[in-house]
Design a protein around this motif. Sequence first.
Motif, PDB file in Angstrom:
ATOM      1  N   PRO A 105      70.993 -69.366 -11.267  1.00 15.63           N
ATOM      2  CA  PRO A 105      69.088 -70.218 -10.274  1.00 15.63           C
ATOM      3  C   PRO A 105      68.655 -69.019  -9.886  1.00 15.63           C
ATOM      4  O   PRO A 105      69.358 -68.295  -8.618  1.00 15.63           O
ATOM      5  N   ASP A 106      67.656 -69.653  -9.501  1.00 16.59           N
ATOM      6  CA  ASP A 106      66.433 -68.485  -9.120  1.00 16.59           C
ATOM      7  C   ASP A 106      66.154 -68.337  -7.021  1.00 16.59           C
ATOM      8  O   ASP A 106      66.770 -67.294  -6.457  1.00 16.59           O
ATOM      9  N   ALA A 107      67.393 -69.780  -7.113  1.00 16.60           N
ATOM     10  CA  ALA A 107      67.438 -70.038  -5.956  1.00 16.60           C
ATOM     11  C   ALA A 107      68.228 -69.787  -5.187  1.00 16.60           C
ATOM     12  O   ALA A 107      68.229 -68.686  -4.078  1.00 16.60           O
ATOM     13  N   TRP A 108      69.775 -68.791  -5.993  1.00 13.96           N
ATOM     14  CA  TRP A 108      70.884 -68.407  -5.244  1.00 13.96           C
ATOM     15  C   TRP A 108      70.280 -66.540  -5.015  1.00 13.96           C
ATOM     16  O   TRP A 108      70.846 -65.964  -4.504  1.00 13.96           O
ATOM     17  N   HIS A 109      68.875 -65.710  -5.921  1.00 14.47           N
ATOM     18  CA  HIS A 109      69.262 -64.649  -5.898  1.00 14.47           C
ATOM     19  C   HIS A 109      67.904 -64.843  -4.482  1.00 14.47           C
ATOM     20  O   HIS A 109      68.108 -64.155  -3.913  1.00 14.47           O
ATOM     21  N   TYR A 110      67.644 -65.831  -4.137  1.00 16.16           N
ATOM     22  CA  TYR A 110      67.023 -65.860  -3.297  1.00 16.16           C
ATOM     23  C   TYR A 110      67.305 -65.872  -2.000  1.00 16.16           C
ATOM     24  O   TYR A 110      67.472 -64.387  -1.210  1.00 16.16           O
ATOM     25  N   ARG A 111      68.473 -66.180  -1.761  1.00 17.91           N
ATOM     26  CA  ARG A 111      68.879 -66.557  -0.400  1.00 17.91           C
ATOM     27  C   ARG A 111      70.080 -65.303  -0.592  1.00 17.91           C
ATOM     28  O   ARG A 111      70.444 -64.751   0.797  1.00 17.91           O
ATOM     29  N   HIS A 112      70.688 -64.749  -1.804  1.00 15.91           N
ATOM     30  CA  HIS A 112      71.704 -64.189  -1.849  1.00 15.91           C
ATOM     31  C   HIS A 112      70.998 -62.728  -1.260  1.00 15.91           C
ATOM     32  O   HIS A 112      71.726 -61.855  -0.536  1.00 15.91           O
ATOM     33  N   PHE A 113      69.976 -62.289  -1.884  1.00 11.73           N
ATOM     34  CA  PHE A 113      68.868 -60.973  -1.503  1.00 11.73           C
ATOM     35  C   PHE A 113      68.318 -61.261   0.313  1.00 11.73           C
ATOM     36  O   PHE A 113      68.429 -60.084   0.357  1.00 11.73           O
ATOM     37  N   GLU A 114      68.347 -62.107   0.825  1.00 11.10           N
ATOM     38  CA  GLU A 114      67.924 -62.580   2.099  1.00 11.10           C
ATOM     39  C   GLU A 114      69.172 -62.318   3.139  1.00 11.10           C
ATOM     40  O   GLU A 114      69.142 -62.102   3.912  1.00 11.10           O
ATOM     41  N   ASN A 115      70.526 -63.102   2.771  1.00 14.22           N
ATOM     42  CA  ASN A 115      72.009 -62.922   3.350  1.00 14.22           C
ATOM     43  C   ASN A 115      72.990 -62.546   2.575  1.00 14.22           C
ATOM     44  O   ASN A 115      73.668 -63.398   2.247  1.00 14.22           O
ATOM     45  N   PRO A 116      73.899 -61.236   1.800  1.00 14.67           N
ATOM     46  CA  PRO A 116      74.312 -61.497   0.750  1.00 14.67           C
ATOM     47  C   PRO A 116      75.280 -61.634   1.612  1.00 14.67           C
ATOM     48  O   PRO A 116      76.675 -61.899   0.970  1.00 14.67           O
ATOM     49  N   ARG A 117      75.935 -61.741   2.718  1.00 12.73           N
ATOM     50  CA  ARG A 117      77.255 -62.288   3.613  1.00 12.73           C
ATOM     51  C   ARG A 117      76.896 -64.304   4.150  1.00 12.73           C
ATOM     52  O   ARG A 117      78.336 -63.983   3.759  1.00 12.73           O
ATOM     53  N   ALA A 118      76.543 -64.301   3.770  1.00 11.78           N
ATOM     54  CA  ALA A 118      76.455 -65.727   3.087  1.00 11.78           C
ATOM     55  C   ALA A 118      76.937 -66.054   2.475  1.00 11.78           C
ATOM     56  O   ALA A 118      77.462 -67.454   2.193  1.00 11.78           O
ATOM     57  N   PHE A 119      77.317 -65.047   1.080  1.00  8.94           N
ATOM     58  CA  PHE A 119      77.725 -65.855  -0.197  1.00  8.94           C
ATOM     59  C   PHE A 119      79.041 -64.670  -0.321  1.00  8.94           C
ATOM     60  O   PHE A 119      80.347 -65.574  -0.940  1.00  8.94           O
ATOM     61  N   PHE A 120      78.967 -63.867  -0.084  1.00 13.63           N
ATOM     62  CA  PHE A 120      80.486 -62.928  -0.056  1.00 13.63           C
ATOM     63  C   PHE A 120      80.474 -62.318   1.967  1.00 13.63           C
ATOM     64  O   PHE A 120      80.163 -60.980   1.804  1.00 13.63           O
ATOM     65  N   ALA A 121      81.246 -62.857   1.867  1.00 10.44           N
ATOM     66  CA  ALA A 121      81.822 -62.488   3.731  1.00 10.44           C
ATOM     67  C   ALA A 121      82.087 -60.890   3.514  1.00 10.44           C
ATOM     68  O   ALA A 121      81.623 -60.271   5.181  1.00 10.44           O
ATOM     69  N   GLN A 122      82.529 -60.251   2.729  1.00 13.05           N
ATOM     70  CA  GLN A 122      83.237 -58.982   2.945  1.00 13.05           C
ATOM     71  C   GLN A 122      82.028 -57.935   2.418  1.00 13.05           C
ATOM     72  O   GLN A 122      82.481 -56.076   2.536  1.00 13.05           O
ATOM     73  N   SER A 123      80.827 -58.464   2.034  1.00 12.57           N
ATOM     74  CA  SER A 123      79.677 -58.042   0.731  1.00 12.57           C
ATOM     75  C   SER A 123      79.312 -56.471   1.469  1.00 12.57           C
ATOM     76  O   SER A 123      79.223 -56.983   3.080  1.00 12.57           O
ATOM     77  N   ASN A 124      79.372 -55.533   1.915  1.00 14.21           N
ATOM     78  CA  ASN A 124      78.426 -54.771   1.828  1.00 14.21           C
ATOM     79  C   ASN A 124      76.789 -54.283   1.629  1.00 14.21           C
ATOM     80  O   ASN A 124      76.902 -53.082   2.450  1.00 14.21           O
ATOM     81  N   MET A 125      75.906 -55.363   0.741  1.00 17.14           N
ATOM     82  CA  MET A 125      75.287 -54.716   0.138  1.00 17.14           C
ATOM     83  C   MET A 125      74.282 -55.405   1.597  1.00 17.14           C
ATOM     84  O   MET A 125      73.909 -56.183   2.414  1.00 17.14           O
ATOM     85  N   PRO A 126      73.246 -54.015   1.836  1.00 16.95           N
ATOM     86  CA  PRO A 126      72.620 -54.198   2.311  1.00 16.95           C
ATOM     87  C   PRO A 126      71.321 -56.208   2.332  1.00 16.95           C
ATOM     88  O   PRO A 126      71.072 -56.221   1.297  1.00 16.95           O
ATOM     89  N   SER A 127      70.894 -56.415   3.517  1.00 20.99           N
ATOM     90  CA  SER A 127      69.937 -57.446   3.780  1.00 20.99           C
ATOM     91  C   SER A 127      68.410 -57.210   2.953  1.00 20.99           C
ATOM     92  O   SER A 127      67.934 -56.107   3.353  1.00 20.99           O
ATOM     93  N   TYR A 128      67.602 -57.597   2.406  1.00 22.78           N
ATOM     94  CA  TYR A 128      66.526 -57.329   1.319  1.00 22.78           C
ATOM     95  C   TYR A 128      65.627 -58.889   2.107  1.00 22.78           C
ATOM     96  O   TYR A 128      64.708 -58.805   1.363  1.00 22.78           O
TER      97      TYR A 128
END
Length: 306
Positions: free
Chosen positions: A115-138
């Motif tokens: 859902p859209d909400a998943w993407h919004y939160r993921h872009f805001e803080n990728p590590r809140a979803f995947f602790a080992q992610s090295n994706m920047p915050s947007y």
Amino acid sequence: MAGEIYRKPIMFAIVAAVVILIGTAVTMFFPMLTPEMHPKLEGLKPYTALQLAGKDIYQREGCHYCHTQTVRPLKTEVMRYGEYSKAGEFAYDRPFLWGSKRTGPDLARIGGKYPDAWHYRHFENPRAFFAQSNMPSYAFMKNSMLDGEEIAAHMRANNFPYTPEDINALNGKTEMDALVAYMQVIGTSVKKEMPVKVAEVEVKNPLAGKPEAIAEGKKLFAGNCAICHSADGKGGIGPSLVDDEFLYVKGDLADDDYFEIINNGTKEGMVEEGRTAKGGMPPFGAQMDKNKIWSLVAYIRSIQGK
């Protein structure tokens, strides 16, 4: 006479170059101008103004350096990412953003998966979803407003249809809105195959109440479900799993209905036992076997106190 040209190296080189160029034009360049070389899938549509703005932002931020957008026709890739890519999907991608390196996962079938909400939160803080992610915050994109005139210019450059109303509708929209809109359209022109339903699923969970199954289900829940339903199952992006509702209707359903939804995911308009789903839950049948899904159901029942 024919042998004369071999004694004139400059003339021979010129003639050889002309012949090669003619052959190249006939076999490569001319076919590129024919409609058959530019197929479009039946369900493919030009990007809307908001979606194109998101595609431009995706390109600007270099997302294609870490994420591919093409699934190769290999069994392992199709099992992981979904239906392999078709040439007709990319008729409106100017330029295409296939990428060449998967630092992050492939996104060719990301549209509609969450859902859209998943993407919004993921872009805001990728590590809140995947602790080992090295994706920047947007998160900064939430405060960056879109420029309608600039987007209109991009629409004209790509020869995409738009109206003044389409551009006016961008007022108040942010770069984050645009990026999420683009995510939700990627790969949607290809019909998604639903996982094969498991035949003769028991109505009652055969692992119900077993401590080892509940322990395994807890691990599976933390790694796959807590992102949307929260660690305690009380809901967030997805609905609560511990209240007295199932698919937005009061009253619980049987274990086999839990099994089928975990296995198959949900699509908007999908009906389960007379209840209509809103979609947004991905299927887990391709990555979890029967016992793992039953273990997950056992854990969900345990946090429900059942």
